[in-house]
Scaffold this motif. Structure first.
Motif, mmCIF file in Angstrom:
data_model
loop_
_atom_site.group_PDB
_atom_site.id
_atom_site.type_symbol
_atom_site.label_atom_id
_atom_site.label_comp_id
_atom_site.label_asym_id
_atom_site.label_seq_id
_atom_site.Cartn_x
_atom_site.Cartn_y
_atom_site.Cartn_z
ATOM 1 N N VAL A 226 -19.638 7.014 -7.681
ATOM 2 C CA VAL A 226 -18.834 6.656 -6.600
ATOM 3 C C VAL A 226 -17.884 5.411 -6.799
ATOM 4 C CG1 VAL A 226 -20.751 4.276 -6.222
ATOM 5 C CG2 VAL A 226 -19.169 5.972 -4.506
ATOM 6 N N THR A 227 -16.674 5.592 -5.926
ATOM 7 C CA THR A 227 -15.687 4.400 -6.019
ATOM 8 C C THR A 227 -15.058 3.670 -4.806
ATOM 9 O OG1 THR A 227 -14.387 6.229 -7.573
ATOM 10 C CG2 THR A 227 -12.999 4.310 -6.564
ATOM 11 N N LEU A 228 -15.843 2.726 -4.791
ATOM 12 C CA LEU A 228 -15.213 1.810 -4.063
ATOM 13 C C LEU A 228 -13.651 1.689 -4.118
ATOM 14 C CD1 LEU A 228 -17.880 -0.880 -4.384
ATOM 15 C CD2 LEU A 228 -18.140 1.465 -3.163
ATOM 16 N N ARG A 229 -13.523 1.426 -3.147
ATOM 17 C CA ARG A 229 -11.655 1.125 -2.720
ATOM 18 C C ARG A 229 -11.440 0.923 -1.793
ATOM 19 N NH1 ARG A 229 -11.742 7.076 -2.225
ATOM 20 N NH2 ARG A 229 -10.663 7.146 -4.986
ATOM 21 N N CYS A 230 -10.813 -1.257 -2.477
ATOM 22 C CA CYS A 230 -10.110 -2.663 -1.245
ATOM 23 C C CYS A 230 -8.583 -2.115 -0.554
ATOM 24 C CB CYS A 230 -10.553 -3.328 -2.483
ATOM 25 S SG CYS A 230 -10.692 -5.545 -1.270
ATOM 26 N N SER A 231 -8.969 -2.144 0.408
ATOM 27 C CA SER A 231 -7.059 -2.091 0.659
ATOM 28 C C SER A 231 -6.305 -3.180 1.812
ATOM 29 C CB SER A 231 -6.649 -1.242 1.539
ATOM 30 O OG SER A 231 -7.683 -1.146 2.315
ATOM 31 N N ASN B 272 1.561 -9.751 1.745
ATOM 32 C CA ASN B 272 3.453 -9.010 1.451
ATOM 33 C C ASN B 272 4.323 -10.603 0.662
ATOM 34 O OD1 ASN B 272 6.015 -8.410 0.163
ATOM 35 N ND2 ASN B 272 7.248 -8.510 2.254
ATOM 36 N N PRO B 273 4.055 -11.070 -0.774
ATOM 37 C CA PRO B 273 3.681 -10.096 -2.282
ATOM 38 C C PRO B 273 2.756 -9.036 -1.753
ATOM 39 C CG PRO B 273 4.514 -12.138 -2.296
ATOM 40 C CD PRO B 273 3.798 -12.642 -1.223
ATOM 41 N N PRO B 274 2.126 -7.845 -2.315
ATOM 42 C CA PRO B 274 1.213 -6.876 -2.058
ATOM 43 C C PRO B 274 0.018 -7.596 -2.655
ATOM 44 C CG PRO B 274 3.309 -6.222 -3.169
ATOM 45 C CD PRO B 274 3.459 -7.270 -3.221
ATOM 46 N N ALA B 275 -1.134 -8.051 -2.321
ATOM 47 C CA ALA B 275 -2.491 -8.281 -2.910
ATOM 48 C C ALA B 275 -3.297 -8.296 -4.062
ATOM 49 C CB ALA B 275 -3.382 -8.258 -1.899
ATOM 50 N N ASN B 276 -3.618 -8.542 -4.882
ATOM 51 C CA ASN B 276 -4.174 -8.318 -6.222
ATOM 52 C C ASN B 276 -5.716 -8.929 -5.804
ATOM 53 O OD1 ASN B 276 -2.258 -8.095 -8.358
ATOM 54 N ND2 ASN B 276 -2.240 -10.254 -8.277
ATOM 55 N N TYR B 277 -6.772 -7.434 -6.280
ATOM 56 C CA TYR B 277 -8.189 -7.534 -5.633
ATOM 57 C C TYR B 277 -8.543 -7.542 -6.781
ATOM 58 C CZ TYR B 277 -5.781 -4.409 -2.036
ATOM 59 O OH TYR B 277 -4.938 -4.292 -1.169
ATOM 60 N N THR B 278 -10.307 -8.496 -6.491
ATOM 61 C CA THR B 278 -11.005 -8.955 -7.625
ATOM 62 C C THR B 278 -12.463 -8.313 -6.324
ATOM 63 O OG1 THR B 278 -10.297 -10.721 -7.953
ATOM 64 C CG2 THR B 278 -12.129 -10.483 -8.770
#
Length: 376
Positions: A189-194, A198-204
């Motif tokens: 399974v792939t978990l996705r975060c969005s 702006n500026p584009p976000a970095n995800y943890t």
């Protein structure tokens, strides 16, 4: 952009007819207006009588910067023509850049710079908008504590209709799982975060735990879980962060389905069971979804009991033997076996033993007197 063109009325006895008239970019011989990014923004007005075409592009973007060339196709053999060298279009815009001047555990001081690739008049001044409100600051740079900032933009004074793109901290991230249906042990399974930012976000990525200490599991907008195991079940969340701030998503529950593990069986009271007594046989198994249970006695087709416990009262010798528990769910089943030993009570055994001893003694005495009588 306008273009006028000429062509011979006829060639080798064939009257020239213009079949197509369009604009291209670079050396691509296909009309750029057919590309999705230009949809609804391009108009090409042509007059074949005046041999003139006008190209209009609205809602210009920096990506529209290119060399535009007019091209027309006739009915003549090799009768396709492109205007060279074309028209160079350069689209520019204000840019708002962000740098972190100082960052500690309490706050972040951001330095923002408003700039343009256009040549601006000397001593140009600027207009700044913080959280949608105009502020009293006219320099090209501006410093602010990030904790008080939701969004910011700027414009060259006198050209407020053309502000720089709004920059802002991430909005609340959204989570999704692919596939979104039931997740089975051994699958992926792939978990996705969005998050808009702006500026584009970095995800943890993090997994919720009972302790307060959290370690990042992964970084990036996607978090793949391959060959997933039951231990991967739990609540996951992500954090979206850019220079202006950080936002945490809600929790996404990952519920891994798996078949029953080897059941654990127990006897109460433990050990040998006395005739006439009672006993409880208990079965339990880790499973998701939860298992259902059935007890069977060896060599019988019908269950002795449905459920995790089998109770036997007023036990007889024939109740002894091998029993097995079956744990089952939609993912599979698993069995465990135990042996039930039934014995006679210790008091009954003692009485029976005493009677046997007395009988043996009596028989011995009788035999002794018979033997003496014969000797006499």
């Amino acid at each position: 952009m306008k273009c006028e063109y000429r062509y011979p009325n006829s060639k080798d006895g064939t009257i020239t007819k213009v079949l197509e008239q369009f604009w291209i970019t670079g050396n691509d011989h296909v009309s750029f207006a057919t590309k999705k990014e230009y949809e609804g923004r391009v108009t090409n007005s042509c007059s074949r009588q005046k041999k003139r075409c006008t190209l209009r592009i609205t809602d210009l973007k920096e990506s529209d910067s290119a060399v535009y060339k007019f091209r027309f196709i006739t009915n003549l053999l090799l009768g396709s023509y492109t205007g060279e060298p074309g028209i160079q279009l350069s689209v520019t815009d204000l840019h708002l850049t962000v740098s972190v001047q100082r960052k500690d555990s309490l706050n972040s001081i951001l330095t923002l710079k408003c700039s343009s690739s256009c040549v601006l008049p000397p001593k140009s001044t600027y207009v700044w908008y913080e959280n949608g409100q105009k502020i009293n600051h006219d320099k090209s740079t501006y410093s602010i504590n990030s904790d008080s900032l939701d969004s910011i933009s700027c414009a060259v004074k006198g050209h407020e209709d053309f502000p720089a793109p709004l920059i802002y901290a991430p909005v609340s991230p959204s989570l999704s799982a692919d596939p979104s249906a039931d997740i089975f042990e051994g699958s992926s399974v792939t978990l996705r975060c969005s998050s808009e930012a702006n500026p584009p976000a970095n995800y943890t990525w993090y997994k919720k735990t009972k302790t307060s200490t959290l370690q990042p599991l992964s970084r990036g907008s996607e978090f793949p879980l391959n060959n997933i195991q039951s231990s991967d079940s739990g609540e996951y969340y992500c954090e979206a962060e850019n220079q202006l701030g950080k936002r945490r998503s809600t929790n996404l529950n990952v519920d891994v389905k798996y078949p029953p593990r080897l059941p654990s069986v127990s006897v109460n009271p433990p050990g040998e069971i006395v005739v006439g007594g009672s006993v409880n046989l208990t079965c339990s198994s880790d499973a998701n979804p939860a298992a259902t249970y059935a007890w069977y006695k060896e060599n019988t087709a019908s269950p002795a009991a449905d459920g995790p416990m089998l109770t036997i009262v007023n036990i007889r010798h024939e109740d002894g033997g091998n029993y097995y528990c079956e744990a089952r769910n939609s993912r599979g089943q698993h069995n465990s076996t135990l042996q039930l030993i039934v014995v006679t009570s210790s008091a009954t055994s003692a009485i029976a033993g005493s009677i046997t001893f007395l009988l043996l003694v009596g028989l011995f005495v009788v035999a002794f007197f018979i033997f003496r009588k014969k000797m006499a």
